[in-house]
Structures are given as C-alpha cells and as structure tokens.
Motif scaffolding. Structure first.
Motif, PDB file in Angstrom:
ATOM      1  N   ALA A   1       0.828  -1.008  -0.130  1.00 18.69           N
ATOM      2  CA  ALA A   1      -0.028  -0.008  -0.083  1.00 18.69           C
ATOM      3  C   ALA A   1       1.004   1.336  -0.268  1.00 18.69           C
ATOM      4  N   PRO A   2       0.237   2.427  -0.234  1.00 16.93           N
ATOM      5  CA  PRO A   2       1.064   3.699  -0.504  1.00 16.93           C
ATOM      6  C   PRO A   2       1.580   4.091   1.121  1.00 16.93           C
ATOM      7  N   ILE A   3       2.800   3.791   1.543  1.00 18.85           N
ATOM      8  CA  ILE A   3       3.552   3.910   2.570  1.00 18.85           C
ATOM      9  C   ILE A   3       3.536   5.444   3.026  1.00 18.85           C
TER      10      ILE A   3
ATOM     11  N   TYR B   1      -1.901  -1.107  -3.570  1.00 21.07           N
ATOM     12  CA  TYR B   1      -1.554   0.501  -3.967  1.00 21.07           C
ATOM     13  C   TYR B   1      -2.691   1.108  -4.467  1.00 21.07           C
ATOM     14  N   ASN B   2      -3.324   0.622  -5.747  1.00 22.00           N
ATOM     15  CA  ASN B   2      -4.315   1.374  -6.270  1.00 22.00           C
ATOM     16  C   ASN B   2      -5.763   0.984  -5.627  1.00 22.00           C
ATOM     17  N   ALA B   3      -5.873  -0.238  -5.090  1.00 23.33           N
ATOM     18  CA  ALA B   3      -6.986  -0.492  -4.414  1.00 23.33           C
ATOM     19  C   ALA B   3      -7.080   0.230  -3.185  1.00 23.33           C
ATOM     20  N   PHE B   4      -6.199   0.670  -2.732  1.00 23.00           N
ATOM     21  CA  PHE B   4      -6.170   1.509  -1.240  1.00 23.00           C
ATOM     22  C   PHE B   4      -6.533   2.986  -1.775  1.00 23.00           C
ATOM     23  N   LEU B   5      -6.097   3.393  -2.894  1.00 26.37           N
ATOM     24  CA  LEU B   5      -6.287   4.773  -3.364  1.00 26.37           C
ATOM     25  C   LEU B   5      -7.854   4.960  -3.948  1.00 26.37           C
ATOM     26  N   ARG B   6      -8.231   3.875  -4.651  1.00 20.85           N
ATOM     27  CA  ARG B   6      -9.576   4.030  -4.875  1.00 20.85           C
ATOM     28  C   ARG B   6     -10.537   4.096  -3.779  1.00 20.85           C
TER      29      ARG B   6
ATOM     30  N   GLY C   1     -11.680  -5.029   5.356  1.00 20.64           N
ATOM     31  CA  GLY C   1     -12.728  -5.616   4.664  1.00 20.64           C
ATOM     32  C   GLY C   1     -12.950  -5.104   3.244  1.00 20.64           C
ATOM     33  N   VAL C   2     -12.550  -3.948   3.121  1.00 19.15           N
ATOM     34  CA  VAL C   2     -12.966  -3.466   1.792  1.00 19.15           C
ATOM     35  C   VAL C   2     -11.932  -3.857   0.872  1.00 19.15           C
ATOM     36  N   LEU C   3     -10.737  -3.672   1.223  1.00 25.30           N
ATOM     37  CA  LEU C   3      -9.551  -4.148   0.548  1.00 25.30           C
ATOM     38  C   LEU C   3      -9.634  -5.737   0.101  1.00 25.30           C
ATOM     39  N   ILE C   4     -10.058  -6.571   1.037  1.00 34.45           N
ATOM     40  CA  ILE C   4     -10.150  -8.058   0.856  1.00 34.45           C
ATOM     41  C   ILE C   4     -11.113  -8.345  -0.077  1.00 34.45           C
TER      42      ILE C   4
END
Length: 404
Positions: A223-225, A280-285, A342-345
């Motif tokens: 993820a974006p540190i 990384y992009n899943a987090f930013l979404r 939960g959202v990321l998984i």
C-alpha cells in the motif's frame, strides 16, 4: 403470410466481480498465511519485542478481545478466511494449533518481520519470513502428513500434494523492508540495488514454498507507505492531509519490481498460479472517494493523540480511541481498521486484482468448467444474440404473426 423480419438483442451480463456468487461455491482446502503485522494474529505475543499488540485497545471490536492483532477487529486473513469458508486461520504459535485444528490452514505472520532477516531487528524478536517458511516445512507439513486429509468438496480422500495444491498461500510482506531502507538509507544508498536484492531473496523464498507444495499464491503489493498517518506527520510539513509523495514513489518502484517477479514465477513454474494484488491502487480507490465506502477520516488514526492522532501512538491501554471506528481508514498510525481491511479483501476476492492478472481469488478456486467460461480479460462483459425462433426468448409475444 410472409415471415416478419425481426431481430432480438438480449443483454446477458456476466458479473465480472462475481459479487452475486456465494463464497460457499469456492472449493479451497486451506490457507497458509505468511507476513508481518498486517497479518499477525498473535504470533509475537510471547516474544521479547516492542512489536506486539496483545493489549487493549487493540481488539476492542474483536470477539476474543486483544489477541495480538494490530487492529480494532478483523485483519486481512480473517476477512479472507471467512470469504473462503475457512473461518479464522489459527496462529502458528498458539499451542492449540495442532492436529485437526490445522486442516483449514495456519497463520505464521509475525509483526516486524521482513524479507530480509535484519529488517526492523531493532524492535526485538520476531519470526522472519525465512523462519515462517521453516515453521511450515518442519512442523506443519509433518502434521498434515499424519492427518486423514479429506476434500471439503465431495469428501474424497486427498494426498498431501492434492491438499496443498488446492490451498491458498497468502503472502503479505515487504513493508518493513522498505521502512528499514527509509530509516537507514545511509546503509543502503542505492534504492534500485536494494530492491533488486530484496526481489532475489523473495524469489528464493516463494520458490521454496512452491517446492514444499504451494501452487496457488496470493502476493500482496505494498500500500502507499506515504499515506500512513505517521509518514504524513514526519515527512509533510505541518502534517497536511496530503500523502508524503516521495515515499509513495519509493513504494511504486518496489511494486514494479514485485510485479516483474510475479510475472517471472508464473512463466517459470508450470502448474503454479501467482496472483499479484495491486493493493496500492486498491487503497487509493478508497481514499480518493472515501464516502463511497462509508469512510470519513482518511489520514487520521483512530487510536492515538496529537496531530493526525499520531504524535502519541497507540501503545498503551490508555491510548485514546475514536468512537465511530467504521468511519476511519486507519486504526493506528501504521495499520488499517477492520472496515478498511474488509473493503480491500473484498476487492481481492471479487474484483480485478490487476489488469495483467485477470483472475481474482474467487475465480482461482472455482471449478474448471467455470474458469473455462472466463475470457483472458477476466470474464465476458456481454452477449448480443441475433436470430429466429431457435433463439427467441419471447420477443414476439406482443406481435400478431403466423410464424417466425
């Protein structure tokens, strides 16, 4: 009467994300988890280390209370275990993790662990990735060999190779190696060389797991540190709400090399499948559109105090805790909340992990007949049907006509 010329267009959407499918339709035997504090369910509890979370307020929303998870509740492997129908995967260091209790898998993750054995050694004892692999090889595999292995689908007897071949090997590691570089870059002046060395080490480790029987892997990118509350506090003047972009650029360079490694493994190891999860992009979404996911606080930690709740860390039972935890992306200055995990998984289970790797976790374990129906882009978007009565689903019902 001359037949009436006609055509029909039937739009049959095949849900690419598979969200309408039940997790029970996924046939997976077990999940074996390797990683760091993002996945640790309490393996560090009996170690002499600063990196353990077996005290409140950690676990404030977890049914078992404070277990060692750096979170208010469920972490990534917990969410995925539930989606796979396996439940919570037990910690390797728990004395009860033996016998039939290992048949759904084992979690070896250890807070502060890294690909390199020396990463974050300053924090004290921890089980490095190499040690986690050794635990799997020397303790878990012999125990599995002594068990009567039965398929969860059809109740047929399985060999150990069959059991492992249809299990998920979950690997989420590397953050501490990159943090180790950031805080000690005087020792590693060349970032490219450092990342290349890490990938060489990591390739050896993943190939070792493959040699031990792993065939289906979920490999997490970082993820974006620079978006961690502690990173914003330390690297952005006046702790603005913006991520520390210089750290994110380092993360992207790491992820690019990790993607290449996954591509190489998929090419070199026939019969194995390595999924790369673009976290990384899943987090930013999520953080670029937080209200869509129910979040209100993107850069402020739920547990802690001061600017971004990160000047005073969540390190004691008296640490302040927010009330509306489901509205926060971050639990503490380093780790996500149960809601964010939960959202990321769910994105990894149902969604598109990365364009070049069309399968998601659900598709990886679906029956082959289902897999065969999916195109190389992860599933057909639509089907348009033209024809006569051999294909008519009822479009002529309101027409006055003799035949079709």
């Amino acid at each position: 009467m001359e037949a009436l010329a006609w055509f029909v267009v039937v739009l049959l959407m095949i849900n690419r994300r598979g969200e309408a499918s039940s997790p029970s339709s996924v046939a997976v035997e077990a999940m074996f988890v390797f990683g760091d504090s993002l996945s640790d369910p309490g393996n560090n509890n009996d170690l002499v280390t600063l990196s353990k979370g077996n005290y409140l307020p950690h676990g404030i929303d977890f049914p078992g209370g404070a277990t060692g998870r750096f979170c208010n509740g469920l972490i990534g492997p917990d969410h995925l275990g539930n989606l796979l129908g396996l439940g919570l995967i037990p910690a390797f260091q728990n004395p009860n993790t033996q016998g039939s209790n290992i048949l759904n898998g084992v979690n070896y993750a250890s807070s502060a662990a890294g690909i390199f054995n020396e990463s974050l050694a300053i924090l004290g004892e921890r089980w490095t990735f190499d040690q986690q692999i050794e635990q799997f090889a020397t303790k878990t595999l012999p125990e599995l060999k002594s068990q009567a292995l039965r398929s969860k689908e059809g109740s047929k007897d399985l060999t150990l190779d069959e059991f492992l071949g249809n299990s998920l090997f979950y690997s989420n590691i590397g953050s501490n190696d990159l943090i180790n570089y950031i805080v000690a870059n005087y020792k590693y002046p060349d970032l490219s060389a450092y990342i290349d060395l890490a990938m060489t080490q990591h390739r050896r480790q993943l190939m070792e797991l493959h040699q031990l029987g792993g065939r289906k892997f979920l490999i997490f990118g970082l993820a974006p540190i620079g978006c961690l509350p502690i990173a914003i506090l330390l690297f952005n003047k006046n702790a603005t709400a913006d991520c520390a972009e210089q750290l994110n650029q380092i993360t992207l360079r790491w992820n690019a090399k990790l993607t290449e490694l996954v591509q190489q493994l998929n090419h070199d190891l026939e019969g194995a499948y390595f999924l790369y999860f673009d976290v990384y992009n899943a987090f930013l979404r999520v953080t670029n559109n937080p209200s869509r996911y129910g979040f209100k606080q993107v850069h402020v930690a739920c547990c802690g105090a001061g600017l971004l709740n990160s000047e005073f860390l969540c390190l004691t039972p008296k640490a302040p805790v927010c009330l509306n935890r489901s509205e926060y992306v971050f639990w503490d200055s380093f780790h996500a909340t149960e809601a964010m995990y939960g959202v990321l998984i769910r994105q990894g289970f149902y969604g598109t992990l990365q364009d070049t790797y069309p399968k998601n976790v659900q598709q990886l374990f679906q029956p082959k007949c289902r897999e065969a129906s999916l195109s190389s882009s992860g599933g057909a978007e639509a089907m348009f049907v033209f024809g006569d009565s051999l294909s008519d689903p009822g479009n002529n019902n309101a027409l006055m006509m003799g035949y079709g």
